[in-house]
Design a protein around this motif. Structure first.
Motif, PDB file in Angstrom:
ATOM      1  N   ASP A  33      33.385  41.214  38.334  1.00  0.00           N
ATOM      2  CA  ASP A  33      32.319  42.168  38.011  1.00  0.00           C
ATOM      3  C   ASP A  33      30.998  41.442  37.773  1.00  0.00           C
ATOM      4  O   ASP A  33      29.928  41.903  38.193  1.00  0.00           O
ATOM      5  N   TYR A  34      31.089  40.315  37.101  1.00  0.00           N
ATOM      6  CA  TYR A  34      29.869  39.548  36.807  1.00  0.00           C
ATOM      7  C   TYR A  34      29.232  39.028  38.098  1.00  0.00           C
ATOM      8  O   TYR A  34      28.026  39.198  38.327  1.00  0.00           O
ATOM      9  N   PHE A  35      30.024  38.405  38.958  1.00  0.00           N
ATOM     10  CA  PHE A  35      29.481  37.860  40.202  1.00  0.00           C
ATOM     11  C   PHE A  35      29.009  38.975  41.138  1.00  0.00           C
ATOM     12  O   PHE A  35      27.974  38.854  41.802  1.00  0.00           O
ATOM     13  N   ALA A  36      29.753  40.079  41.178  1.00  0.00           N
ATOM     14  CA  ALA A  36      29.338  41.206  42.023  1.00  0.00           C
ATOM     15  C   ALA A  36      27.999  41.762  41.559  1.00  0.00           C
ATOM     16  O   ALA A  36      27.159  42.152  42.385  1.00  0.00           O
ATOM     17  N   GLY A  37      27.789  41.798  40.243  1.00  0.00           N
ATOM     18  CA  GLY A  37      26.519  42.276  39.718  1.00  0.00           C
ATOM     19  C   GLY A  37      25.343  41.412  40.119  1.00  0.00           C
ATOM     20  O   GLY A  37      24.186  41.860  40.095  1.00  0.00           O
ATOM     21  N   LEU A  38      25.629  40.172  40.510  1.00  0.00           N
ATOM     22  CA  LEU A  38      24.577  39.259  40.980  1.00  0.00           C
ATOM     23  C   LEU A  38      24.456  39.266  42.500  1.00  0.00           C
ATOM     24  O   LEU A  38      23.678  38.492  43.061  1.00  0.00           O
ATOM     25  N   GLY A  39      25.234  40.129  43.158  1.00  0.00           N
ATOM     26  CA  GLY A  39      25.122  40.269  44.604  1.00  0.00           C
ATOM     27  C   GLY A  39      26.116  39.468  45.412  1.00  0.00           C
ATOM     28  O   GLY A  39      25.992  39.404  46.640  1.00  0.00           O
ATOM     29  N   ALA A  40      27.106  38.866  44.774  1.00  0.00           N
ATOM     30  CA  ALA A  40      28.086  38.081  45.517  1.00  0.00           C
ATOM     31  C   ALA A  40      29.011  38.975  46.323  1.00  0.00           C
ATOM     32  O   ALA A  40      29.276  40.126  45.947  1.00  0.00           O
ATOM     33  N   HIS A  41      29.484  38.445  47.430  1.00  0.00           N
ATOM     34  CA  HIS A  41      30.528  39.116  48.201  1.00  0.00           C
ATOM     35  C   HIS A  41      31.866  38.762  47.564  1.00  0.00           C
ATOM     36  O   HIS A  41      32.209  37.579  47.428  1.00  0.00           O
ATOM     37  N   ILE A  42      32.636  39.755  47.157  1.00  0.00           N
ATOM     38  CA  ILE A  42      33.838  39.539  46.362  1.00  0.00           C
ATOM     39  C   ILE A  42      35.091  39.748  47.201  1.00  0.00           C
ATOM     40  O   ILE A  42      35.224  40.753  47.915  1.00  0.00           O
ATOM     41  N   THR A  43      36.012  38.803  47.107  1.00  0.00           N
ATOM     42  CA  THR A  43      37.349  38.940  47.681  1.00  0.00           C
ATOM     43  C   THR A  43      38.369  38.660  46.580  1.00  0.00           C
ATOM     44  O   THR A  43      38.299  37.613  45.921  1.00  0.00           O
ATOM     45  N   ILE A  44      39.279  39.598  46.362  1.00  0.00           N
ATOM     46  CA  ILE A  44      40.352  39.414  45.388  1.00  0.00           C
ATOM     47  C   ILE A  44      41.669  39.336  46.147  1.00  0.00           C
ATOM     48  O   ILE A  44      41.971  40.191  46.987  1.00  0.00           O
ATOM     49  N   LEU A  45      42.429  38.306  45.862  1.00  0.00           N
ATOM     50  CA  LEU A  45      43.713  38.085  46.517  1.00  0.00           C
ATOM     51  C   LEU A  45      44.819  38.204  45.468  1.00  0.00           C
ATOM     52  O   LEU A  45      45.131  37.235  44.769  1.00  0.00           O
ATOM     53  N   PRO A  46      45.425  39.385  45.342  1.00  0.00           N
ATOM     54  CA  PRO A  46      46.466  39.570  44.312  1.00  0.00           C
ATOM     55  C   PRO A  46      47.795  38.970  44.753  1.00  0.00           C
ATOM     56  O   PRO A  46      48.052  38.790  45.952  1.00  0.00           O
ATOM     57  N   ASP A  47      48.653  38.676  43.769  1.00  0.00           N
ATOM     58  CA  ASP A  47      50.018  38.294  44.104  1.00  0.00           C
ATOM     59  C   ASP A  47      50.826  39.555  44.403  1.00  0.00           C
ATOM     60  O   ASP A  47      50.286  40.676  44.415  1.00  0.00           O
ATOM     61  N   GLU A  48      52.117  39.387  44.655  1.00  0.00           N
ATOM     62  CA  GLU A  48      52.934  40.535  45.074  1.00  0.00           C
ATOM     63  C   GLU A  48      53.096  41.573  43.977  1.00  0.00           C
ATOM     64  O   GLU A  48      53.366  42.747  44.265  1.00  0.00           O
ATOM     65  N   THR A  49      52.910  41.183  42.712  1.00  0.00           N
ATOM     66  CA  THR A  49      53.036  42.136  41.611  1.00  0.00           C
ATOM     67  C   THR A  49      51.734  42.860  41.310  1.00  0.00           C
ATOM     68  O   THR A  49      51.755  43.927  40.690  1.00  0.00           O
ATOM     69  N   GLY A  50      50.621  42.267  41.680  1.00  0.00           N
ATOM     70  CA  GLY A  50      49.322  42.809  41.317  1.00  0.00           C
ATOM     71  C   GLY A  50      48.869  42.421  39.923  1.00  0.00           C
ATOM     72  O   GLY A  50      47.727  42.700  39.540  1.00  0.00           O
ATOM     73  N   ASP A  51      49.733  41.773  39.160  1.00  0.00           N
ATOM     74  CA  ASP A  51      49.377  41.372  37.793  1.00  0.00           C
ATOM     75  C   ASP A  51      48.531  40.105  37.769  1.00  0.00           C
ATOM     76  O   ASP A  51      47.837  39.836  36.786  1.00  0.00           O
ATOM     77  N   LYS A  52      48.633  39.340  38.834  1.00  0.00           N
ATOM     78  CA  LYS A  52      47.852  38.106  38.929  1.00  0.00           C
ATOM     79  C   LYS A  52      47.051  38.119  40.215  1.00  0.00           C
ATOM     80  O   LYS A  52      47.449  38.768  41.200  1.00  0.00           O
ATOM     81  N   ALA A  53      45.940  37.396  40.219  1.00  0.00           N
ATOM     82  CA  ALA A  53      45.094  37.410  41.404  1.00  0.00           C
ATOM     83  C   ALA A  53      44.205  36.177  41.431  1.00  0.00           C
ATOM     84  O   ALA A  53      43.930  35.546  40.405  1.00  0.00           O
ATOM     85  N   ASN A  54      43.780  35.844  42.650  1.00  0.00           N
ATOM     86  CA  ASN A  54      42.733  34.861  42.879  1.00  0.00           C
ATOM     87  C   ASN A  54      41.424  35.588  43.141  1.00  0.00           C
ATOM     88  O   ASN A  54      41.407  36.734  43.622  1.00  0.00           O
ATOM     89  N   LEU A  55      40.329  34.897  42.869  1.00  0.00           N
ATOM     90  CA  LEU A  55      38.994  35.443  43.110  1.00  0.00           C
ATOM     91  C   LEU A  55      38.211  34.489  44.008  1.00  0.00           C
ATOM     92  O   LEU A  55      38.209  33.276  43.775  1.00  0.00           O
ATOM     93  N   ILE A  56      37.573  35.041  45.026  1.00  0.00           N
ATOM     94  CA  ILE A  56      36.599  34.301  45.841  1.00  0.00           C
ATOM     95  C   ILE A  56      35.299  35.080  45.804  1.00  0.00           C
ATOM     96  O   ILE A  56      35.251  36.239  46.235  1.00  0.00           O
ATOM     97  N   ALA A  57      34.246  34.477  45.265  1.00  0.00           N
ATOM     98  CA  ALA A  57      32.919  35.087  45.226  1.00  0.00           C
ATOM     99  C   ALA A  57      31.994  34.234  46.091  1.00  0.00           C
ATOM    100  O   ALA A  57      31.822  33.042  45.814  1.00  0.00           O
ATOM    101  N   ARG A  58      31.431  34.842  47.127  1.00  0.00           N
ATOM    102  CA  ARG A  58      30.567  34.078  48.032  1.00  0.00           C
ATOM    103  C   ARG A  58      29.104  34.436  47.811  1.00  0.00           C
ATOM    104  O   ARG A  58      28.720  35.603  47.864  1.00  0.00           O
ATOM    105  N   PHE A  59      28.293  33.418  47.588  1.00  0.00           N
ATOM    106  CA  PHE A  59      26.848  33.549  47.617  1.00  0.00           C
ATOM    107  C   PHE A  59      26.338  32.836  48.858  1.00  0.00           C
ATOM    108  O   PHE A  59      26.799  31.743  49.185  1.00  0.00           O
ATOM    109  N   GLY A  60      25.382  33.436  49.541  1.00  0.00           N
ATOM    110  CA  GLY A  60      24.826  32.808  50.727  1.00  0.00           C
ATOM    111  C   GLY A  60      25.431  33.346  51.999  1.00  0.00           C
ATOM    112  O   GLY A  60      26.328  34.197  51.979  1.00  0.00           O
ATOM    113  N   PRO A  61      24.964  32.842  53.137  1.00  0.00           N
ATOM    114  CA  PRO A  61      25.307  33.427  54.440  1.00  0.00           C
ATOM    115  C   PRO A  61      26.690  33.024  54.923  1.00  0.00           C
ATOM    116  O   PRO A  61      27.217  31.967  54.575  1.00  0.00           O
TER     117      PRO A  61
END
Length: 394
Positions: free
Chosen positions: A41-69
């Motif tokens: 939420d914080y990175f998205a509020g700054l305009g980052a492109h957000i990708t969330i990669l959850p595990d099979e349960t959905g209880d855990k996840a990785n985050l990729i926030a991209r700034f730039g082209p």
């Protein structure tokens, strides 16, 4: 890198972020979605492109926030969100509440490695406002502490990009020195099956605990072989491979011959090509030595091997184009480290060369009253300024 203490304009912001991150109990056995959603939420509020990669349960996840082209070779700033258990008995202050005293910030994860994440969050408004010519990928994973379980999904995502990143900077605590190597690890569990009975008839039984002890002695001998004969690499904090037993359980009473015993052991390697063959050789030697005498007493006796987890070593990135491009901003070289990181995962699975640069000392990790020096956050913020400048310039 500028050598200052508590002077960066974003230092108080980084401290605030760190306090919030420590407040999330992200012990590896627990879900991490709350902290991932907070950071996303914080990175998205700054305009980052957000990708969330959850595990099979959905209880855990990785985050990729991209700034730039997209479409250009960029940099990865990588950290993990999980922490080891706190075990609050020996803490001076509550482990999941940040406490500042004597130029240090205390709390579980302050050093390993939420301090780095807090600095990245404090630097993110600068990533957002700058005209970046290269992308910055802010990658935060789950379950690093229990075997680098989340990072492979991030590495595969980065490898699938049209233009993968040129270099990953892993923010593990290195006292803001450049680390160019990390050992790989294979963690194993052995299950020894014997036969139970009254201990007064011990010669008629297969004592699983005693056979486990004899196997552990062989593991210890193999560890001594590495100490004495190598291979060696003096750049590592421990300049050779290590092998040792780490946990054990077995037996139910003083007058019962144990029919079950399980123990864990690990191999930390400096030569990735030798790790599996060395381990396989040891397991074969153990079986050849003990199985015949065990089964001479009972066909039910045996040894089973279970791989708990494994992660690859991080190789030397110093001759890669990404390293060469960043060489002018990289800090003092600090050698290679024996502890694990996700650098090997990014390199082997994602094809992204990696180095370790992060605030804090590994000597403060995994213990009560874990802390990070405030001056280390300051140094990290200045380094991230240079990273931003690099991403701005072609």
């Amino acid at each position: 890198m500028k050598d200052t203490i508590m002077t960066h304009e974003n230092l108080d912001i980084a401290k605030t972020h760190l306090g919030r991150l420590i407040g999330f109990d992200t012990t590896s056995a627990l879900p991490n979605r709350a902290i991932i959603d907070h950071m996303a939420d914080y990175f998205a509020g700054l305009g980052a492109h957000i990708t969330i990669l959850p595990d099979e349960t959905g209880d855990k996840a990785n985050l990729i926030a991209r700034f730039g082209p997209e479409g250009k070779p960029g940099l990865v700033l990588s950290g993990h969100t999980d922490v080891v258990p706190a075990g609050g008995a020996n803490w001076t202050t509550p482990p999941f509440e940040m406490d500042e005293r004597d130029g240090r910030l205390y709390g579980r994860g302050s050093c390993d490695m939420k301090g780095f994440a807090a600095c990245v969050m404090a630097a993110a408004p600068g990533f957002s406002s700058a005209t970046l010519e290269r992308p910055l990928y802010l990658c935060f994973s789950y379950d690093e502490e229990v075997g680098c379980l989340g990072a492979p999904a991030i590495a595969r995502h980065l490898a699938a990009l049209d233009v993968p990143p040129m270099l990953a900077i892993i923010g593990e605590p290195s006292e803001m020195k450049l680390i160019t190597g990390q050992k790989g690890k294979i963690a194993m569990r052995a299950h020894v099956r014997g036969t139970a009975g009254h201990s007064s008839f011990a010669p008629s039984h297969v004592n699983a605990l005693e056979y486990a002890a004899r196997i552990i002695a062989m593991i210890q001998d193999r560890g001594r072989t590495y100490v004495e004969h190598g291979p060696f690499d003096p750049d590592f904090t421990v300049p050779h491979a290590t092998m040792l037993a780490t946990t054990i359980e077995g037996g139910i009473a003083t007058n019962v011959t144990p029919d079950r015993c399980s123990f864990t052991f690990e191999l930390r390697s400096i030569d990735e090509s030798r790790a599996r063959p060395d381990l396989d050789t040891l397991l074969s030697e153990v079986e050849a030595q003990f199985l015949p005498e065990m089964r001479a007493i009972s066909d039910e006796a045996g040894i089973e091997w279970e791989e708990v987890f494994a992660y690859p070593a991080m190789g030397d990135a110093t001759r890669t184009p990404g390293f060469e491009a960043l060489r002018h901003i990289l800090p003092e070289w600090g050698g290679k480290v024996s502890f694990g990181s996700e650098g090997g995962v990014f390199e082997v699975i994602g094809g992204v060369p990696s180095v370790i640069i992060g605030p804090g000392s590994i000597k403060q990790a995994h213990k009560a009253d874990e802390f990070i020096e405030i001056s280390q956050l300051d140094a990290c913020l200045y380094f991230l300024d240079q990273v931003t400048e690099f991403a701005i310039n072609r």
